[in-house]
Design an enzyme around this catalytic site. Sequence first.
Site, PDB file in Angstrom:
ATOM      1  N   ASP A  11       0.855  -1.188   0.000  1.00 51.97           N
ATOM      2  CA  ASP A  11       0.000   0.000   0.000  1.00 51.97           C
ATOM      3  C   ASP A  11       0.888   1.233   0.000  1.00 51.97           C
ATOM      4  OD1 ASP A  11      -2.329   1.706   0.271  1.00 51.97           O
ATOM      5  OD2 ASP A  11      -3.352   0.038   1.242  1.00 51.97           O
ATOM      6  N   GLY A  14       4.402   1.543  -1.920  1.00 49.41           N
ATOM      7  CA  GLY A  14       4.585   2.036  -3.270  1.00 49.41           C
ATOM      8  C   GLY A  14       3.257   2.522  -3.810  1.00 49.41           C
ATOM      9  N   ASP A  15       3.258   2.974  -5.042  1.00 46.89           N
ATOM     10  CA  ASP A  15       2.062   3.449  -5.735  1.00 46.89           C
ATOM     11  C   ASP A  15       1.711   2.423  -6.794  1.00 46.89           C
ATOM     12  OD1 ASP A  15       0.227   4.665  -7.480  1.00 46.89           O
ATOM     13  OD2 ASP A  15       1.060   6.651  -7.153  1.00 46.89           O
ATOM     14  N   PHE A  16       0.562   1.747  -6.632  1.00 43.51           N
ATOM     15  CA  PHE A  16       0.270   0.644  -7.561  1.00 43.51           C
ATOM     16  C   PHE A  16      -0.071   1.114  -8.969  1.00 43.51           C
ATOM     17  CE2 PHE A  16      -3.778   0.395  -4.791  1.00 43.51           C
ATOM     18  CZ  PHE A  16      -4.487   1.310  -5.563  1.00 43.51           C
ATOM     19  N   HIS A  75     -13.194  -1.249  -7.250  1.00 41.86           N
ATOM     20  CA  HIS A  75     -14.414  -0.436  -7.347  1.00 41.86           C
ATOM     21  C   HIS A  75     -14.164   1.050  -7.099  1.00 41.86           C
ATOM     22  CE1 HIS A  75     -15.936  -0.552  -2.867  1.00 41.86           C
ATOM     23  NE2 HIS A  75     -14.652  -0.272  -2.935  1.00 41.86           N
TER      24      HIS A  75
END
Length: 341
Positions: free
Chosen positions: A204, A230-232, A250
């Site tokens: 996350d 991290g940044d997915f 969603h």
Amino acid sequence: MAEQLDPSQIMQIGSGFWASKVLLSAVELELFTELGRDGATGAGLVHGLGLAPRAVPDFPDALVALGLLDRDGDGVEAVYRNTPETLFFLDKASPAYIGGVLEMFNARLFRFWGDLTEALRTGLPQNEVKHTGESMFPALYDDPEKLEQFMQAMVGISMGGFEALADTFDFSGYSAVCDVGGATGQLSLVLAGRHPHLRCTTFDLPAVEPIARRTIAAAGLADRVVAASGDFFRDPLPAADVVTMSLILHDWNLERKMRLLQAAYEALPAGGALVVVENIIDNERRKNVFGLLMSLNMLIELGDGFDFTGADITRWCKQVGFQKVDIMPLAGPTSAAIAYK
């Protein structure tokens, strides 16, 4: 003779916010925790919760009528007690406490849903963004207290599905799991607890990592569960042969959904699996009321986020290259879409 029509369902739904707020206020006041296993009289609740005398007996009796409390006796000497369900799920002393999501409903969503009509007319979110100009997530990640409240709420709403997934999906052929958007790390902890051969990574944003590390340490599973940040949307996903995403897809519009599915496909080895846990809407869009209302909640929260059917997620996964997709019912309105590479 013409059939006698009955308006009771219309009135029950139309006044449904009354019952909702009674429950949410009871959670906010920690009434179920106050009752615990011993129960209390009405006078005891007035004293223990700091209520006005006028609140009793109407408030606890309404909870009795809603099936959320039991009552022994009548009148001023009556004793109110938790039901088995409220003792298990709404007493903060219980490890199965799910009140976090109800606390969030009460603190945030109850008032935002008052603007649903505006959301339907404009397609715009109706939460904090109306006042700050920022989307939900930057505001959330800048406030550690609100962030932790949100993380705990997600645990409450997700735990049933996590437990069912751990018991239902066959993890025996896999060794490593990466939970994308893993929040507190709860799914990783459930999977590692059920399946001792698994090593799990909860992934996350950096602001979430300390929360996950504390949760993992408290569970005593730091030898097999690690937190990574991290940044997915920008960074490669940690290596694993199963990638999980729970209540993540969603949040986003279709273009971003497809980017996340593509990232999962690229991260997995041949034979790997993507597991998407959501309140997947039935293909006919007639039965999963919670899933449909959750999709409207995404409108309230994010504007262009939305929930989806099993047919939708199957089509999207195959578009990015997955060969086969199974829809696995889990708990309540929750299902898992299992996409195999």
